[in-house]
Design a protein around this motif. Structure first.
Motif, PDB file in Angstrom:
ATOM      1  N   HIS A  22       0.871  -1.181   0.000  1.00 25.07           N
ATOM      2  CA  HIS A  22       0.000   0.000   0.000  1.00 25.07           C
ATOM      3  C   HIS A  22       0.904   1.225   0.000  1.00 25.07           C
ATOM      4  CE1 HIS A  22      -4.008   1.729   1.793  1.00 25.07           C
ATOM      5  NE2 HIS A  22      -3.492   2.517   0.870  1.00 25.07           N
ATOM      6  N   VAL A  23       0.685   2.146  -0.939  1.00 22.16           N
ATOM      7  CA  VAL A  23       1.548   3.328  -1.046  1.00 22.16           C
ATOM      8  C   VAL A  23       0.705   4.550  -1.392  1.00 22.16           C
ATOM      9  CG1 VAL A  23       2.049   2.833  -3.489  1.00 22.16           C
ATOM     10  CG2 VAL A  23       3.619   4.274  -2.159  1.00 22.16           C
ATOM     11  N   ASP A  24       1.092   5.691  -0.823  1.00 15.37           N
ATOM     12  CA  ASP A  24       0.457   6.972  -1.134  1.00 15.37           C
ATOM     13  C   ASP A  24       1.483   7.883  -1.808  1.00 15.37           C
ATOM     14  OD1 ASP A  24      -2.206   6.705   0.243  1.00 15.37           O
ATOM     15  OD2 ASP A  24      -0.888   6.384   1.965  1.00 15.37           O
ATOM     16  N   PHE A  25       1.097   8.527  -2.894  1.00 17.44           N
ATOM     17  CA  PHE A  25       1.965   9.465  -3.610  1.00 17.44           C
ATOM     18  C   PHE A  25       1.406  10.882  -3.490  1.00 17.44           C
ATOM     19  CE2 PHE A  25       2.794   5.538  -6.218  1.00 17.44           C
ATOM     20  CZ  PHE A  25       4.131   5.401  -5.855  1.00 17.44           C
ATOM     21  N   ASP A  26       2.307  11.853  -3.278  1.00 17.52           N
ATOM     22  CA  ASP A  26       1.871  13.248  -3.217  1.00 17.52           C
ATOM     23  C   ASP A  26       1.686  13.791  -4.635  1.00 17.52           C
ATOM     24  OD1 ASP A  26       4.325  14.032  -4.259  1.00 17.52           O
ATOM     25  OD2 ASP A  26       4.991  15.082  -2.463  1.00 17.52           O
ATOM     26  N   PRO A  27       1.186  15.010  -4.806  1.00 19.62           N
ATOM     27  CA  PRO A  27       0.866  15.510  -6.161  1.00 19.62           C
ATOM     28  C   PRO A  27       2.075  15.682  -7.062  1.00 19.62           C
ATOM     29  CG  PRO A  27       0.546  17.225  -4.509  1.00 19.62           C
ATOM     30  CD  PRO A  27       0.707  15.951  -3.772  1.00 19.62           C
ATOM     31  N   ASP A  28       3.275  15.797  -6.475  1.00 22.17           N
ATOM     32  CA  ASP A  28       4.474  16.020  -7.283  1.00 22.17           C
ATOM     33  C   ASP A  28       5.281  14.748  -7.496  1.00 22.17           C
ATOM     34  OD1 ASP A  28       3.988  18.822  -7.408  1.00 22.17           O
ATOM     35  OD2 ASP A  28       4.765  18.995  -5.360  1.00 22.17           O
ATOM     36  N   HIS A  29       4.702  13.604  -7.156  1.00 26.74           N
ATOM     37  CA  HIS A  29       5.487  12.369  -7.206  1.00 26.74           C
ATOM     38  C   HIS A  29       5.894  11.999  -8.635  1.00 26.74           C
ATOM     39  CE1 HIS A  29       1.635  10.596  -8.501  1.00 26.74           C
ATOM     40  NE2 HIS A  29       2.357   9.606  -8.994  1.00 26.74           N
ATOM     41  N   LEU A  30       7.056  11.410  -8.721  1.00 27.87           N
ATOM     42  CA  LEU A  30       7.559  10.831  -9.963  1.00 27.87           C
ATOM     43  C   LEU A  30       8.488   9.704  -9.572  1.00 27.87           C
ATOM     44  CD1 LEU A  30       7.551  11.082 -13.076  1.00 27.87           C
ATOM     45  CD2 LEU A  30       9.552  12.580 -12.849  1.00 27.87           C
ATOM     46  N   GLN A  31       8.289   8.548 -10.155  1.00 29.14           N
ATOM     47  CA  GLN A  31       9.041   7.366  -9.733  1.00 29.14           C
ATOM     48  C   GLN A  31       9.827   6.768 -10.906  1.00 29.14           C
ATOM     49  OE1 GLN A  31       7.582   8.270  -6.364  1.00 29.14           O
ATOM     50  NE2 GLN A  31       8.745   6.353  -6.379  1.00 29.14           N
ATOM     51  N   LEU A  32      11.014   6.265 -10.602  1.00 30.30           N
ATOM     52  CA  LEU A  32      11.752   5.422 -11.526  1.00 30.30           C
ATOM     53  C   LEU A  32      11.673   4.018 -10.945  1.00 30.30           C
ATOM     54  CD1 LEU A  32      13.532   5.339 -14.098  1.00 30.30           C
ATOM     55  CD2 LEU A  32      15.516   5.421 -12.567  1.00 30.30           C
ATOM     56  N   ASN A  33      10.901   3.168 -11.594  1.00 28.98           N
ATOM     57  CA  ASN A  33      10.553   1.877 -11.007  1.00 28.98           C
ATOM     58  C   ASN A  33      11.181   0.705 -11.757  1.00 28.98           C
ATOM     59  OD1 ASN A  33       8.865   3.275  -9.248  1.00 28.98           O
ATOM     60  ND2 ASN A  33       7.106   3.101 -10.623  1.00 28.98           N
ATOM     61  N   LEU A  34      11.504  -0.342 -10.996  1.00 35.48           N
ATOM     62  CA  LEU A  34      11.919  -1.616 -11.566  1.00 35.48           C
ATOM     63  C   LEU A  34      10.847  -2.645 -11.255  1.00 35.48           C
ATOM     64  CD1 LEU A  34      15.648  -1.811 -10.341  1.00 35.48           C
ATOM     65  CD2 LEU A  34      14.743  -0.646 -12.366  1.00 35.48           C
ATOM     66  N   THR A  35      10.418  -3.366 -12.269  1.00 32.78           N
ATOM     67  CA  THR A  35       9.513  -4.496 -12.074  1.00 32.78           C
ATOM     68  C   THR A  35      10.285  -5.761 -12.419  1.00 32.78           C
ATOM     69  OG1 THR A  35       7.613  -3.122 -12.694  1.00 32.78           O
ATOM     70  CG2 THR A  35       7.290  -5.508 -12.698  1.00 32.78           C
ATOM     71  N   ILE A  36      10.482  -6.616 -11.413  1.00 31.60           N
ATOM     72  CA  ILE A  36      11.337  -7.799 -11.563  1.00 31.60           C
ATOM     73  C   ILE A  36      10.528  -9.049 -11.229  1.00 31.60           C
ATOM     74  CG2 ILE A  36      13.521  -8.875 -10.926  1.00 31.60           C
ATOM     75  CD1 ILE A  36      14.415  -6.177  -9.804  1.00 31.60           C
ATOM     76  N   PRO A  37      10.396  -9.997 -12.148  1.00 32.92           N
ATOM     77  CA  PRO A  37       9.679 -11.231 -11.822  1.00 32.92           C
ATOM     78  C   PRO A  37      10.334 -11.943 -10.642  1.00 32.92           C
ATOM     79  CG  PRO A  37      10.009 -11.049 -14.194  1.00 32.92           C
ATOM     80  CD  PRO A  37      10.828  -9.957 -13.565  1.00 32.92           C
ATOM     81  N   HIS A  38       9.521 -12.432  -9.730  1.00 33.52           N
ATOM     82  CA  HIS A  38      10.058 -13.153  -8.566  1.00 33.52           C
ATOM     83  C   HIS A  38      10.911 -14.338  -9.001  1.00 33.52           C
ATOM     84  CE1 HIS A  38      10.095 -14.809  -4.465  1.00 33.52           C
ATOM     85  NE2 HIS A  38       9.969 -15.971  -5.066  1.00 33.52           N
ATOM     86  N   ARG A  39      10.497 -15.004 -10.077  1.00 34.78           N
ATOM     87  CA  ARG A  39      11.250 -16.178 -10.536  1.00 34.78           C
ATOM     88  C   ARG A  39      12.671 -15.800 -10.948  1.00 34.78           C
ATOM     89  NH1 ARG A  39      11.377 -15.792 -16.016  1.00 34.78           N
ATOM     90  NH2 ARG A  39       9.768 -14.483 -16.984  1.00 34.78           N
ATOM     91  N   VAL A  40      12.865 -14.580 -11.447  1.00 35.70           N
ATOM     92  CA  VAL A  40      14.207 -14.124 -11.817  1.00 35.70           C
ATOM     93  C   VAL A  40      15.061 -13.971 -10.563  1.00 35.70           C
ATOM     94  CG1 VAL A  40      15.524 -12.217 -12.816  1.00 35.70           C
ATOM     95  CG2 VAL A  40      13.424 -13.018 -13.933  1.00 35.70           C
ATOM     96  N   LEU A  41      14.489 -13.392  -9.510  1.00 34.38           N
ATOM     97  CA  LEU A  41      15.225 -13.243  -8.257  1.00 34.38           C
ATOM     98  C   LEU A  41      15.572 -14.610  -7.663  1.00 34.38           C
ATOM     99  CD1 LEU A  41      13.136 -10.315  -6.748  1.00 34.38           C
ATOM    100  CD2 LEU A  41      15.471 -10.173  -7.645  1.00 34.38           C
ATOM    101  N   GLU A  42      14.655 -15.550  -7.729  1.00 36.75           N
ATOM    102  CA  GLU A  42      14.934 -16.905  -7.238  1.00 36.75           C
ATOM    103  C   GLU A  42      16.064 -17.546  -8.048  1.00 36.75           C
ATOM    104  OE1 GLU A  42      11.585 -19.485  -7.034  1.00 36.75           O
ATOM    105  OE2 GLU A  42      10.897 -18.639  -5.122  1.00 36.75           O
TER     106      GLU A  42
END
Length: 333
Positions: free
Chosen positions: A124-144
């Motif tokens: 659960h996450v809340d972002f303020d009006p000025d938020h900007l994110q640089l995100n990584l989406t990594i499959p769990h199987r890759v981490l395993e």
């Protein structure tokens, strides 16, 4: 550099995108985020109800990198566990507040990152009006896979269920994110498929795992993790698959091809707790997932009974000790 990540190549030209980069349509943004991240629920929290979203993406091996913001304050929850992804969110504008549990939250300002494995725990996450994110989406199987290749074992949920801050100003993690952005700028179309991209994928994941484990108090280099015998791993797999049926420890031992005494001793030696504790954790996680997914279709007692919890008072105590709130609170959202 991170503020402009994914926008321009090394020659200053806009990096071509395969999707729209600006949108004010909730359905359009939802369809895009479902594809790139995973399904989740998002709602505006301020006066503005219409988003002004910016979306850019690139791929490094099997990692999806995104520069993403809604342009208005939003609340995001109910990330799909079935999608099987972990996410790392680095704030490059504004502020984000990440819920660890009902009583705790972690704020990320510019240059700070937060990691959560949505395949293993709620988020659960809340972002303020000025938020900007640089995100990584990594499959769990890759981490395993990388854990198995580099450390000789796959960590249990003591790692995967830890939600934590990493990186920060002047950190090596933030420097790695900057390097990643520069690599994308130099070769925006090649990193999804060539050896450079796979090497960078591996570097990012190994660095992430070390940072994550350090904050979870989990020692990836501890020899006992890699040496866990086959019957321990078989027992864990059996308990994950049959947790709702509440198998007895004798049944677990039989499924793992060993005696109950040998299994108990092996768990205490290589995991630091008895197999019954592992099974209880799987059942509690199953209840929590069902409670967060239920929309008036079940009660706490029904869901608890489905996962083998008969004594509701004892169940409520165990649940609150584990998640910091009563199950009825989770059900209400």
């Amino acid at each position: 550099m991170l503020r402009d990540a994914l926008l321009y190549d090394a020659a200053g030209r806009p990096i071509k995108q395969h999707h729209k980069v600006l949108s004010e349509d909730w359905d359009e943004i939802r369809a895009w985020s479902n594809e790139v991240y995973m399904p989740y629920h998002v709602a505006p929290t301020g006066k503005a109800a219409k988003p002004n979203s910016t979306m850019h993406s690139a791929q490094i091996g099997r990692i999806i990198v995104t520069r993403f913001g809604y342009g208005i304050p939003v609340d995001i929850k109910d990330w799909s566990q079935d999608a099987g992804n972990a996410v790392v969110l680095t704030t490059i504008g504004g502020n984000a507040r990440h819920r660890i549990d009902r009583a705790q939250a972690a704020d990320t300002g510019i240059g700070e990152s937060f990691v959560v494995d949505c395949s293993r725990t709620d988020y659960h996450v809340d972002f303020d009006p000025d938020h900007l994110q640089l995100n990584l989406t990594i499959p769990h199987r890759v981490l395993e896979e990388i854990c198995r290749d580099w450390f000789g074992f796959v960590p249990d949920d003591a790692l995967w269920q830890c939600k934590t801050l990493i990186g920060g100003k002047n950190s090596s993690w933030l420097a790695l994110m900057d390097y990643m952005a520069r690599c994308i700028a130099e070769a925006p179309d090649r990193l999804a498929r060539d050896r450079t991209g796979r090497h960078l994928e591996q570097t990012i994941c190994i660095h992430l795992l070390n940072e994550w484990a350090a904050r979870a108090g989990f020692d990836l280099e501890n020899p006992r993790n890699g040496l866990a015998p086959r019957h321990v791993r078989l027992a864990e797999e059996f308990m994950r698959d049959h947790a709702a049926n509440t198998p007895s420890m004798v049944e677990v031992a039989q499924a793992a091809g060993t005696s109950l005494r040998s299994l108990t001793l092996a768990f205490k030696q290589f995991r630091g707790y008895p197999p019954s504790q592992f099974l209880r954790e799987q059942r509690l996680q199953g209840v929590r997932k069902a409670l967060t997914a239920t929309e008036g279709a079940g009660t706490v007692s029904q869901i608890a009974n489905d996962w083998g919890f008969i004594h509701l008072g004892e169940f409520a105590r165990l649940y609150k000790d584990r998640f910091g709130e009563l199950p009825s609170r989770t059900l209400r959202g």
